[in-house]
Design a protein around this motif. Structure first.
Motif, PDB file in Angstrom:
ATOM      1  N   ASP A  65      26.312  -7.723  -5.917  1.00 23.31           N
ATOM      2  CA  ASP A  65      27.412  -8.077  -5.016  1.00 23.31           C
ATOM      3  C   ASP A  65      27.547  -9.589  -4.861  1.00 23.31           C
ATOM      4  O   ASP A  65      28.672 -10.109  -4.733  1.00 23.31           O
ATOM      5  CB  ASP A  65      27.189  -7.445  -3.635  1.00 23.31           C
ATOM      6  N   ASP A  66      26.426 -10.289  -4.864  1.00 26.82           N
ATOM      7  CA  ASP A  66      26.444 -11.748  -4.713  1.00 26.82           C
ATOM      8  C   ASP A  66      26.695 -12.472  -6.035  1.00 26.82           C
ATOM      9  O   ASP A  66      26.703 -13.710  -6.066  1.00 26.82           O
ATOM     10  CB  ASP A  66      25.113 -12.235  -4.135  1.00 26.82           C
ATOM     11  N   LYS A  82       0.804  -1.223   0.000  1.00 31.24           N
ATOM     12  CA  LYS A  82       0.000   0.000   0.000  1.00 31.24           C
ATOM     13  C   LYS A  82       0.837   1.273   0.000  1.00 31.24           C
ATOM     14  O   LYS A  82       0.274   2.374   0.033  1.00 31.24           O
ATOM     15  CB  LYS A  82      -0.933  -0.003   1.212  1.00 31.24           C
ATOM     16  N   ALA A  83       2.156   1.145  -0.033  1.00 26.96           N
ATOM     17  CA  ALA A  83       3.030   2.329  -0.018  1.00 26.96           C
ATOM     18  C   ALA A  83       4.141   2.128  -1.041  1.00 26.96           C
ATOM     19  O   ALA A  83       5.320   1.998  -0.688  1.00 26.96           O
ATOM     20  CB  ALA A  83       3.583   2.570   1.377  1.00 26.96           C
ATOM     21  N   PHE A  84       3.791   2.108  -2.314  1.00 22.91           N
ATOM     22  CA  PHE A  84       4.749   1.788  -3.374  1.00 22.91           C
ATOM     23  C   PHE A  84       5.930   2.752  -3.373  1.00 22.91           C
ATOM     24  O   PHE A  84       7.098   2.337  -3.413  1.00 22.91           O
ATOM     25  CB  PHE A  84       4.053   1.815  -4.734  1.00 22.91           C
ATOM     26  N   ALA A  85       5.671   4.047  -3.338  1.00 26.28           N
ATOM     27  CA  ALA A  85       6.749   5.035  -3.421  1.00 26.28           C
ATOM     28  C   ALA A  85       7.692   4.931  -2.224  1.00 26.28           C
ATOM     29  O   ALA A  85       8.922   5.039  -2.368  1.00 26.28           O
ATOM     30  CB  ALA A  85       6.160   6.444  -3.510  1.00 26.28           C
ATOM     31  N   ALA A  86       7.137   4.698  -1.047  1.00 28.71           N
ATOM     32  CA  ALA A  86       7.959   4.650   0.156  1.00 28.71           C
ATOM     33  C   ALA A  86       8.930   3.476   0.129  1.00 28.71           C
ATOM     34  O   ALA A  86      10.055   3.586   0.646  1.00 28.71           O
ATOM     35  CB  ALA A  86       7.070   4.562   1.393  1.00 28.71           C
ATOM     36  N   TYR A  87       8.535   2.370  -0.467  1.00 25.38           N
ATOM     37  CA  TYR A  87       9.373   1.170  -0.454  1.00 25.38           C
ATOM     38  C   TYR A  87      10.082   0.920  -1.783  1.00 25.38           C
ATOM     39  O   TYR A  87      10.809  -0.058  -1.923  1.00 25.38           O
ATOM     40  CB  TYR A  87       8.532  -0.047  -0.066  1.00 25.38           C
ATOM     41  N   ARG A  88       9.907   1.812  -2.740  1.00 26.29           N
ATOM     42  CA  ARG A  88      10.609   1.674  -4.016  1.00 26.29           C
ATOM     43  C   ARG A  88      12.134   1.616  -3.827  1.00 26.29           C
ATOM     44  O   ARG A  88      12.810   0.817  -4.490  1.00 26.29           O
ATOM     45  CB  ARG A  88      10.206   2.831  -4.936  1.00 26.29           C
ATOM     46  N   PRO A  89      12.741   2.398  -2.926  1.00 25.38           N
ATOM     47  CA  PRO A  89      14.197   2.316  -2.752  1.00 25.38           C
ATOM     48  C   PRO A  89      14.691   0.932  -2.343  1.00 25.38           C
ATOM     49  O   PRO A  89      15.852   0.589  -2.600  1.00 25.38           O
ATOM     50  CB  PRO A  89      14.483   3.353  -1.657  1.00 25.38           C
ATOM     51  N   LEU A  90      13.851   0.120  -1.700  1.00 30.56           N
ATOM     52  CA  LEU A  90      14.274  -1.219  -1.324  1.00 30.56           C
ATOM     53  C   LEU A  90      14.615  -2.064  -2.547  1.00 30.56           C
ATOM     54  O   LEU A  90      15.480  -2.954  -2.489  1.00 30.56           O
ATOM     55  CB  LEU A  90      13.167  -1.920  -0.521  1.00 30.56           C
ATOM     56  N   MET A  91      13.953  -1.789  -3.666  1.00 24.90           N
ATOM     57  CA  MET A  91      14.232  -2.536  -4.887  1.00 24.90           C
ATOM     58  C   MET A  91      15.647  -2.247  -5.378  1.00 24.90           C
ATOM     59  O   MET A  91      16.381  -3.150  -5.784  1.00 24.90           O
ATOM     60  CB  MET A  91      13.207  -2.198  -5.970  1.00 24.90           C
ATOM     61  N   LYS A  92      16.056  -0.963  -5.332  1.00 26.89           N
ATOM     62  CA  LYS A  92      17.398  -0.601  -5.767  1.00 26.89           C
ATOM     63  C   LYS A  92      18.455  -1.234  -4.855  1.00 26.89           C
ATOM     64  O   LYS A  92      19.484  -1.734  -5.315  1.00 26.89           O
ATOM     65  CB  LYS A  92      17.563   0.912  -5.777  1.00 26.89           C
ATOM     66  N   ASP A  93      18.158  -1.237  -3.565  1.00 30.08           N
ATOM     67  CA  ASP A  93      19.079  -1.851  -2.621  1.00 30.08           C
ATOM     68  C   ASP A  93      19.231  -3.343  -2.871  1.00 30.08           C
ATOM     69  O   ASP A  93      20.343  -3.885  -2.858  1.00 30.08           O
ATOM     70  CB  ASP A  93      18.584  -1.597  -1.192  1.00 30.08           C
ATOM     71  N   LEU A  94      18.116  -4.044  -3.115  1.00 31.51           N
ATOM     72  CA  LEU A  94      18.177  -5.484  -3.354  1.00 31.51           C
ATOM     73  C   LEU A  94      18.906  -5.787  -4.658  1.00 31.51           C
ATOM     74  O   LEU A  94      19.709  -6.736  -4.732  1.00 31.51           O
ATOM     75  CB  LEU A  94      16.765  -6.078  -3.376  1.00 31.51           C
ATOM     76  N   LEU A  95      18.655  -4.995  -5.700  1.00 33.62           N
ATOM     77  CA  LEU A  95      19.379  -5.200  -6.958  1.00 33.62           C
ATOM     78  C   LEU A  95      20.880  -5.058  -6.747  1.00 33.62           C
ATOM     79  O   LEU A  95      21.678  -5.840  -7.284  1.00 33.62           O
ATOM     80  CB  LEU A  95      18.888  -4.199  -8.008  1.00 33.62           C
ATOM     81  N   GLY A  96      21.298  -4.060  -5.931  1.00 38.86           N
ATOM     82  CA  GLY A  96      22.720  -3.886  -5.658  1.00 38.86           C
ATOM     83  C   GLY A  96      23.316  -5.077  -4.928  1.00 38.86           C
ATOM     84  O   GLY A  96      24.438  -5.522  -5.236  1.00 38.86           O
ATOM     85  N   ARG A  97      22.584  -5.646  -3.969  1.00 44.32           N
ATOM     86  CA  ARG A  97      23.089  -6.805  -3.236  1.00 44.32           C
ATOM     87  C   ARG A  97      23.144  -8.044  -4.132  1.00 44.32           C
ATOM     88  O   ARG A  97      24.024  -8.894  -3.966  1.00 44.32           O
ATOM     89  CB  ARG A  97      22.218  -7.059  -2.003  1.00 44.32           C
ATOM     90  N   MET A  98      22.204  -8.148  -5.074  1.00 42.30           N
ATOM     91  CA  MET A  98      22.243  -9.272  -6.016  1.00 42.30           C
ATOM     92  C   MET A  98      23.475  -9.190  -6.912  1.00 42.30           C
ATOM     93  O   MET A  98      24.084 -10.209  -7.273  1.00 42.30           O
ATOM     94  CB  MET A  98      20.967  -9.314  -6.854  1.00 42.30           C
TER      95      MET A  98
END
Length: 787
Positions: free
Chosen positions: A242-243, A224-240
């Protein structure tokens, strides 16, 4: 040097204490752990085929994996889930998944530190531990305790040793809770892909996979809060990256890929940033799941409740590995009966918010012919099965069991019982309409009209303990300390239990415990289980069972609808039928239980969470037609069968109703009883002069006898079942003894006397003969009224 020696001793002591601690924990929590071999459900085959009694395929058993929010039967193999989603889940939830042995000790250390600092022991669970938590330890999944963590760790280690990583990951992606869709929880990758993006799990792209993965920790709030949690996608892509699970180019492309989760209107910039994001319709999640169900067809829900019951019966016998490992299961189901029950559920007209349960068994051996556990609508039904899991008060459907117990002890249908309030007792039940006649009514009449007061007096004389013992023989569990209220229905039972308890009426008095499965073979055709021959337990002698059957056939056939017949809608053209309705206090539960020569069944209607139904809801009008449609369909195409009458039974026409008697008792005078144990015989009237026999359509309704005062005998001019006037004995088809006292739609306000809608009563039956009760003196004791 001393420092080093001291340090080494300290370390040794700490290690010893740690070992002792582990041993203590194992002694406390580790001795009764479930076996990880039960998780053979990780190898999804769906090839265990289930057949009915005619060797017709009725479905396949698919293992279910429970998640924190529900159960998923739409299980996918790993090849059916996008590899992007697999990689994103591993990086997000358990980065060392492929390196550790089921338990991530670094994660546990982090979780312990978090627990000490924040009083939160939830951190540190590996993917393997989460699989254990949501399957083997699902009963502890809500407990945030050290016990659960310890058990998770032990079982996760064992699981990792027994299964490869891909199978464990596959199980994880099938059990994860992805949010509340509305009617249904979103459980598993297949359902999540459909709910959020309207596509299969295999077709998810990297951006969509990363979005779904970021929802996992808190799907309802993050959705219910797409904009607020959109940065989590960028963070997860960066960790992927790194892995080394994706390249930087793939991460950049995914960040710029527009995605449109269901219900959202989103405007995108070319660089992956948002112009706008508006949540317009949260119902789209459920709508997308409904579309998936429609595409798969409602046929996949056919026989759902029967298949669930088969699983429940077999799991403790052969275990999960054999149950879901492929093979063949032969059951006692009748496809015709099951389909008829499901159609009757679909067609059922119920009060708003009500549901139902239907169960049919074979009187010949106790095999379950059909089960339906809910009011079906064509969509995905609830897993809760009212046919076998629910325990509801049965109301007046218990009365035939009490009356048959009386017949077993030597009573006759023509014996009479006082229809009057109890005296010298604080327990004061009343008849359904709050009135009584003050007369001695025949047992047949009392059951036809479902009168409470005579019924309780029968229970008084027979003894509640004797009735409880009989109920236990019939597979029922009477409540403790129910007292006389048990005689009018405070017993709680499931439809399946009631169907089995009624079956002895149809088979000569034999009780069979219900069973579903005949045999099981594994995938190679090797026998795993063969049901032992059903063992019959005699609960009634053959004559008693026949007399009880005759009485419940009377409930269905003695009275016409105009005369107030309670169960006329159970009649099946060309078939022999007996049965009884039941309604509980405040109209919370509606019942009909009945038999034909080859089918015994019961239908319950009520609210799932309890609560009263509307005042217009009658058991003769709601569950009875459902039973009739179900059983008529089950028997369709079969030649008519008749009940098998035992030797030693004869018939007499008593008060215009043909009744069955033991031959030795057929000409005995009826006995009048008041529940106290005192009784007297009514003498036969000398043979009457021949009179003209009236056709059934012109039947004269008749009163019951005047009350006997102070236990004195009646006058000698009374006939077999005494009445106020000499009436010829006439064989009846749909006749009645008297105008019923049941409330009718056209009844006057409480306390009045309903005007008869049938023939005029005899002059002796006048309003002054009916004594109104005083409801103000009656306690609110929760006793189910009769219907």
């Amino acid at each position: 040097m001393r420092f080093l020696v001291g340090l080494s001793r300290f370390v040794a002591i700490m290690l010893l204490l740690a070992l002792l601690g582990v041993l203590v924990l194992w002694w406390m929590w580790g001795r009764d752990l479930p076996s990880v071999t039960d998780l053979d459900v990780l190898e999804v085959s769906g090839q265990t085929r289930v057949y009915d009694r005619q060797n017709t395929l009725i479905g396949t058993l698919t293992p279910s994996l429970g998640g924190s929010g529900g159960t998923n039967r739409n299980l996918l193999k790993l090849g059916q889930i996008s590899p992007w989603l697999q990689k994103a889940a591993v990086t997000s939830e358990d980065r060392r998944f492929y390196e550790h042995h089921g338990v991530d000790y670094i994660g546990i250390a982090r979780g312990l530190i978090k627990g000490l600092l924040q009083n939160d022991l939830e951190g540190g669970s590996s993917i393997t531990q989460q699989v254990v938590k949501n399957t083997l330890l699902s009963d502890l999944q809500s407990a945030r305790t050290a016990e659960r963590k310890f058990k998770e760790a032990v079982l996760a280690f064992q699981l990792d040793r027994n299964y490869d990583k891909d199978r464990i990951l596959n199980a994880y992606l099938n059990i994860i809770y992805w949010g509340d869709g509305g009617r249904d929880d979103i459980v598993g990758a297949g359902t999540a892909a459909q709910a959020y993006f309207g596509k299969s799990a295999a077709s998810l792209n990297l951006a969509e996979s990363v979005y779904l993965t970021t929802l996992i920790p808190a799907p309802n709030s993050r959705y219910k809060a797409f904009a607020a949690y959109r940065p989590l996608m960028k963070d997860l892509l960066g960790r992927m990256v790194d892995d080394a699970r994706i390249t930087q180019a793939e991460a950049d492309a995914a960040w710029k890929t527009p995605i449109y989760p269901a219900g959202w209107r989103i405007g995108w910039n070319a660089d992956g940033t948002l112009r706008s994001a508006v949540l317009e319709n949260t119902d789209r999640l459920q709508q997308n799941m409904n579309a998936l169900e429609a595409a798969q067809g409602t046929g996949r829900f056919a026989s759902q409740y029967y298949l669930q019951a088969v699983e429940k019966e077999l799991l403790p016998i052969i275990g999960r590995r054999a149950l879901y490992g492929g093979g063949k299961i032969v059951t006692g189901m009748s496809v015709a009966a099951q389909q008829s029950a499901e159609q009757a559920s679909l067609d059922a007209k119920l009060p708003d918010g009500a549901t139902l349960g239907i169960a049919l068994v074979s009187p010949a051996n106790g095999e379950v012919l059909a089960l339906v556990g809910q009011k079906l609508t064509g969509g995905r039904p609830s897993d809760w099965d009212n046919a076998i899991q629910a325990r509801r008060q049965v109301g007046s459907s218990i009365k035939p069991l009490l009356y048959t117990l009386a017949l077993e002890t030597g009573w006759k249908q023509s014996d009479t019982v006082l229809d009057s309030p109890l005296v010298n007792t604080s327990y004061q039940p009343q008849n359904y309409d709050g009135r009584w006649t003050g007369r001695y009514v025949t047992m047949r009449y009392a059951l036809d009209h479902s009168l409470n007061l005579p019924t309780v007096r029968i229970g008084q004389e027979l003894g509640v303990q004797n009735f409880e013992a009989k109920l236990r023989q019939l597979g029922l569990t009477p409540p403790s300390n129910a007292g006389l209220s048990l005689t009018i229905g405070t017993l709680e039972a499931s439809p399946l239990q009631m169907a089995a308890a009624y079956a002895p009426f149809a088979n000569g008095g034999l009780y069979y415990a219900p069973s579903l499965v005949r045999s099981v073979e594994d995938a190679r055709g090797v026998s795993l289980y063969t049901r032992p021959a059903p063992v019959a337990k005699r609960v009634w002698d053959a004559q008693t069972a026949w007399l009880g059957l005759d009485m419940i056939r009377g409930v269905v056939n003695d009275l016409t609808p105009v005369q107030g017949g309670l169960a006329t809608r159970a009649q099946i053209e060309g078939r022999q039928v007996g049965g009884k309705t039941g309604t509980t206090n405040d109209i919370k539960d509606l019942w009909f239980a009945g038999v034909t020569p080859t089918v015994s069944g019961a239908v319950w209607v009520g609210r799932q969470a309890g609560g009263a139904l509307p005042g217009w809801a009658y058991s003769g009008e709601i569950p009875t037609p459902i039973w009739q449609q179900t059983v008529a369909g089950a028997l369709s195409g079969q030649p008519p069968q008749t009940f098998k009458e035992p030797d030693g039974v004869t018939y007499r026409v008593v008060r215009q109703v043909e009744m069955a008697f033991r031959t030795a008792q057929a000409d005995e005078a009826p006995t009048a009883r008041d529940g106290s144990g005192n009784s007297f015989f009514r003498r036969n009237r000398p043979a009457a002069q021949p009179e003209t026999v009236q056709p059934a359509s012109q039947t004269v309704t008749q009163p019951e006898p005047a009350p006997v005062v102070n236990g004195s005998e009646p006058t000698p001019d009374l006939q077999l079942v005494p009445g106020a006037q000499d009436i010829p004995a006439v064989p009846m088809t749909g006749g009645a003894e008297v105008v019923p006292l049941e409330p009718r739609p056209d009844a006057p306000p409480s306390g009045g006397i309903a005007a008869p809608t049938g023939p005029e009563p005899l002059p002796e039956l006048v309003p002054s003969d009916l004594v109104p009760s005083d409801p103000g003196n009656l306690p609110e004791d929760g006793i189910p009224p009769v219907n």
